[in-house]
Write an enzyme that holds these catalytic residues in place. Structure first.
Site, PDB file in Angstrom:
ATOM      1  N   ASN A   9       0.854  -1.191   0.000  1.00  0.00           N
ATOM      2  CA  ASN A   9       0.000   0.000   0.000  1.00  0.00           C
ATOM      3  C   ASN A   9       0.891   1.243   0.000  1.00  0.00           C
ATOM      4  O   ASN A   9       1.467   1.589   1.026  1.00  0.00           O
ATOM      5  CB  ASN A   9      -0.890  -0.042   1.264  1.00  0.00           C
ATOM      6  N   TRP A  10       0.967   1.888  -1.155  1.00  0.00           N
ATOM      7  CA  TRP A  10       1.856   3.052  -1.270  1.00  0.00           C
ATOM      8  C   TRP A  10       1.303   4.284  -0.559  1.00  0.00           C
ATOM      9  O   TRP A  10       2.008   5.270  -0.394  1.00  0.00           O
ATOM     10  CB  TRP A  10       2.073   3.394  -2.741  1.00  0.00           C
ATOM     11  N   LYS A  11       0.020   4.274  -0.214  1.00  0.00           N
ATOM     12  CA  LYS A  11      -0.631   5.453   0.375  1.00  0.00           C
ATOM     13  C   LYS A  11      -0.403   6.660  -0.555  1.00  0.00           C
ATOM     14  O   LYS A  11      -0.360   6.492  -1.774  1.00  0.00           O
ATOM     15  CB  LYS A  11      -0.116   5.721   1.785  1.00  0.00           C
ATOM     16  N   HIS A  95      -9.501   1.139   5.112  1.00  0.00           N
ATOM     17  CA  HIS A  95      -8.203   1.274   5.794  1.00  0.00           C
ATOM     18  C   HIS A  95      -8.389   2.177   7.009  1.00  0.00           C
ATOM     19  O   HIS A  95      -9.185   3.126   6.967  1.00  0.00           O
ATOM     20  CB  HIS A  95      -7.175   1.876   4.817  1.00  0.00           C
ATOM     21  N   GLU A  97      -6.757   4.538   8.145  1.00  0.00           N
ATOM     22  CA  GLU A  97      -6.556   5.971   7.868  1.00  0.00           C
ATOM     23  C   GLU A  97      -7.809   6.577   7.243  1.00  0.00           C
ATOM     24  O   GLU A  97      -8.141   7.737   7.495  1.00  0.00           O
ATOM     25  CB  GLU A  97      -5.326   6.161   6.953  1.00  0.00           C
ATOM     26  N   GLU A 167      -5.210  -5.251  10.725  1.00  0.00           N
ATOM     27  CA  GLU A 167      -4.166  -4.243  10.935  1.00  0.00           C
ATOM     28  C   GLU A 167      -4.404  -3.528  12.261  1.00  0.00           C
ATOM     29  O   GLU A 167      -5.215  -2.583  12.316  1.00  0.00           O
ATOM     30  CB  GLU A 167      -4.205  -3.209   9.809  1.00  0.00           C
ATOM     31  N   GLY A 173       2.620   1.966  10.649  1.00  0.00           N
ATOM     32  CA  GLY A 173       3.563   3.071  10.454  1.00  0.00           C
ATOM     33  C   GLY A 173       4.311   3.471  11.714  1.00  0.00           C
ATOM     34  O   GLY A 173       4.935   4.527  11.763  1.00  0.00           O
ATOM     35  N   SER A 213       3.612  -2.492  10.193  1.00  0.00           N
ATOM     36  CA  SER A 213       5.075  -2.513  10.276  1.00  0.00           C
ATOM     37  C   SER A 213       5.696  -3.849   9.853  1.00  0.00           C
ATOM     38  O   SER A 213       6.690  -4.294  10.419  1.00  0.00           O
ATOM     39  CB  SER A 213       5.534  -2.103  11.681  1.00  0.00           C
ATOM     40  N   GLY A 234       2.752  -1.090   4.228  1.00  0.00           N
ATOM     41  CA  GLY A 234       2.897   0.301   3.828  1.00  0.00           C
ATOM     42  C   GLY A 234       4.358   0.637   3.553  1.00  0.00           C
ATOM     43  O   GLY A 234       4.899   0.372   2.480  1.00  0.00           O
ATOM     44  N   GLY A 235       5.027   1.198   4.559  1.00  0.00           N
ATOM     45  CA  GLY A 235       6.391   1.721   4.416  1.00  0.00           C
ATOM     46  C   GLY A 235       7.360   0.798   3.692  1.00  0.00           C
ATOM     47  O   GLY A 235       8.089   1.246   2.790  1.00  0.00           O
TER      48      GLY A 235
HETATM   49  C1  PEP Z   1      -0.643  -0.049   5.897  1.00  0.00           C
HETATM   50  O1  PEP Z   1      -0.502   0.952   5.225  1.00  0.00           O
HETATM   51  O2  PEP Z   1      -1.686  -0.682   5.774  1.00  0.00           O
HETATM   52  C2  PEP Z   1       0.425  -0.450   6.824  1.00  0.00           C
HETATM   53  C3  PEP Z   1       0.295  -1.581   7.457  1.00  0.00           C
HETATM   54  O3  PEP Z   1       1.501   0.400   6.934  1.00  0.00           O
HETATM   55  P1  PEP Z   1       2.957   0.027   7.556  1.00  0.00           P
HETATM   56  O4  PEP Z   1       3.379  -1.270   6.930  1.00  0.00           O
HETATM   57  O5  PEP Z   1       3.821   1.164   7.173  1.00  0.00           O
HETATM   58  O6  PEP Z   1       2.763  -0.116   9.031  1.00  0.00           O
END
Ligand code: PEP
Length: 251
Positions: A9-11, A95, A97, A167, A173, A213, A234-235
């Protein structure tokens, strides 16, 4: 045997040149789709280009959100049919966010899940508790409520094809990952909820990802758990090498 799904997930990151470079770098190197589903979940403006770039390869492209309506006066929104028309295959729904910052609710997530099936998009439905809810011992009941609401009124055949991303919000993050045992326990609990809700066949078939993470250093342990069927990342999905290590771990 459930096939793992690793979705990056590039956000709201990358410009067009970086996005196309990434897909060029990874598209020939991801494992075969029969072994693991490798998905890049990109911002809307890049979707048509990335879908064309990835065509004929084992890399799939997903969207980060969509509206549930077909069309109409919804300024700034993107419909399921528009995504399908572009050749997008997966869509992330609910999500945390979006739930926290854009007023996404269990009800809209359910409507979007129905809309995804109507247009042959694979929904990746996100659920997860806050730090405070976990501290209060409410994590399982919060997640149960979210799962039941998301799956409401789906057929059992559709439930089998949903991907749930567990999640925990405190792990997104933040660099804090749930232990593999805790993540697996929650994924097993989600499977139990699906069993009670839709029966054993959908419960055995549904894929449940862990997200929060995930990175190359912890992905193997997480993916080896009995009830974890992939990761939403994500990251650590932003760099080609890191993304490739993650999808390798899903084999
Ligand atoms: C996400 O964006 O769904 C996520 C889990 O981010 P990260 O891996 O950066 O925690």
């Amino acid at each position: 045997m459930r096939k793992q799904v690793i979705a990056g997930n590039w956000k709201m990151n990358k410009l067009m040149g970086e996005a196309t470079q990434f897909v060029d770098d990874v598209k020939g190197q991801v494992p075969s789709y029969d072994q693991v589903e490798s998905v890049v979940v990109a911002p809307f403006p890049y979707l048509p280009t990335l879908v064309q770039q990835a065509e004929g390869t084992d890399l799939k492209i997903g969207a980060q959100n969509m509206h549930f309506e077909e069309s109409g006066a919804f300024t700034g929104e993107v419909s399921p049919e528009m995504l399908k028309d572009l050749g997008v295959t997966y869509v992330v729904l609910g999500h945390s966010e979006r739930r926290e910052m854009f007023a996404e609710t269990d009800e809209t997530v359910n409507k979007k899940t129905h809309a995804a099936f109507k247009h042959n998009l694979v929904p990746i439905v996100c659920v997860g508790e806050t730090d405070e809810q976990r501290e209060n011992g409410e994590a399982e009941s919060v997640v149960e409520t979210q799962v039941k609401a998301a799956l409401k009124d789906l057929t059992n055949e559709q439930v089998k094809d949903v991907i749930i991303a567990y999640e925990p919000i405190w792990a997104i993050g933040t660099g804090k990952t749930a232990t593999a045992e805790d993540a697996n326990a929650m994924c097993a609990s989600i499977r139990k909820v699906v069993n009670e809700f839709a029966g054993s066949e959908p419960a055995e078939a549904i894929r449940i990802q862990y997200g929060g993470s995930v990175k190359p250093a912890n992905v193997d342990e997480l993916m080896s758990q009995s009830d974890i069927d992939g990761a939403l990342v994500g990251g650590a999905s932003l760099q080609p090498d890191s993304f490739l290590s993650l999808v390798e771990a899903g084999k």
